[in-house]
Every structure is written in structure tokens, then in C-alpha cells.
Motif scaffolding. Structure first.
Motif, PDB file in Angstrom:
ATOM      1  N   GLN A 186      34.858  13.469  95.343  1.00 53.28           N
ATOM      2  CA  GLN A 186      34.284  13.043  96.581  1.00 53.28           C
ATOM      3  C   GLN A 186      34.263  14.120  97.537  1.00 53.28           C
ATOM      4  O   GLN A 186      33.217  14.382  98.204  1.00 53.28           O
ATOM      5  N   ASN A 191      31.709  16.517  96.653  1.00 55.47           N
ATOM      6  CA  ASN A 191      30.207  16.290  97.112  1.00 55.47           C
ATOM      7  C   ASN A 191      29.934  16.240  98.571  1.00 55.47           C
ATOM      8  O   ASN A 191      28.990  16.625  99.080  1.00 55.47           O
ATOM      9  N   SER A 192      31.026  16.037  99.041  1.00 50.45           N
ATOM     10  CA  SER A 192      31.030  16.093 100.861  1.00 50.45           C
ATOM     11  C   SER A 192      30.888  17.434 101.310  1.00 50.45           C
ATOM     12  O   SER A 192      30.222  17.673 102.029  1.00 50.45           O
ATOM     13  N   LYS A 223      29.344  19.937  99.437  1.00 49.53           N
ATOM     14  CA  LYS A 223      28.008  20.150  98.913  1.00 49.53           C
ATOM     15  C   LYS A 223      26.939  19.791 100.122  1.00 49.53           C
ATOM     16  O   LYS A 223      26.121  20.495 100.437  1.00 49.53           O
ATOM     17  N   MET A 224      27.196  18.450 100.671  1.00 52.61           N
ATOM     18  CA  MET A 224      26.602  17.804 101.463  1.00 52.61           C
ATOM     19  C   MET A 224      26.331  18.539 102.865  1.00 52.61           C
ATOM     20  O   MET A 224      25.423  18.575 103.588  1.00 52.61           O
ATOM     21  N   GLN A 225      27.723  18.937 103.251  1.00 47.14           N
ATOM     22  CA  GLN A 225      27.493  19.785 104.446  1.00 47.14           C
ATOM     23  C   GLN A 225      27.204  21.150 104.499  1.00 47.14           C
ATOM     24  O   GLN A 225      26.527  21.583 105.438  1.00 47.14           O
ATOM     25  N   ASN A 226      27.093  21.850 103.212  1.00 45.14           N
ATOM     26  CA  ASN A 226      26.294  22.985 103.081  1.00 45.14           C
ATOM     27  C   ASN A 226      24.683  22.941 103.100  1.00 45.14           C
ATOM     28  O   ASN A 226      24.086  23.965 103.379  1.00 45.14           O
ATOM     29  N   LYS A 227      24.231  21.695 103.026  1.00 47.22           N
ATOM     30  CA  LYS A 227      22.583  21.614 103.081  1.00 47.22           C
ATOM     31  C   LYS A 227      22.137  21.470 104.384  1.00 47.22           C
ATOM     32  O   LYS A 227      22.714  21.395 105.322  1.00 47.22           O
TER      33      LYS A 227
END
Length: 72
Positions: free
Chosen positions: A62, A65-66, A68-72
């Protein structure tokens, strides 16, 4: 110097500049990753253990994944 000579000079300068730029950028990135390694699952597990938490595989995923989502 004729026009053809200037064209050849410009092309050679561009090629040499690209090659030198590549090696400078490569050296910079290698030094950067040596000082600031990317975070992986093992590092997250160690941080959670230092904070007194028992890290589960699900919790680590988790967090990954969080991030990775912040880096997008």
C-alpha cells in the motif's frame, strides 16, 4: 573558409557536444543515485520496524503504491 567547411565544423561540434553532454549527464545521475538511492520495499520495512510497527506485506505494498501515485 568555404561554406562547406563551416557546415562540417558545425556538424562535428554538435556531435562532440552531444557525446560530452551524455557523459556529463551520466556522471551526474550516477552520483545522484549514489547519494539518494530510490526507496524500495526493504527500506520501507526497515522504517516501519524502527517506528515500532510490525510491517505486513500488504501494508508495504500500500505504501509503495501510494508513493508511485504521488510521483505521477
Amino acid at each position: 573558409m568555404p561554406t562547406f567547411g563551416w557546415i562540417i565544423l558545425v556538424i562535428v561540434a554538435l556531435v562532440v557536444g552531444a557525446i560530452v553532454g551524455f557523459f556529463i549527464a551520466r556522471k551526474y545521475m550516477m552520483d545522484y543515485f549514489k547519494e539518494n538511492p530510490p526507496i524500495d520495499e526493504r527500506m520501507i520495512t526497515q522504517m516501519m520496524a524502527q517506528m515500532g510497527q510490525k510491517p505486513s506485506k500488504k501494508k508495504v505494498q500500500q505504501i509503495m503504491n501510494s508513493m508511485k501515485m504521488q510521483n505521477k
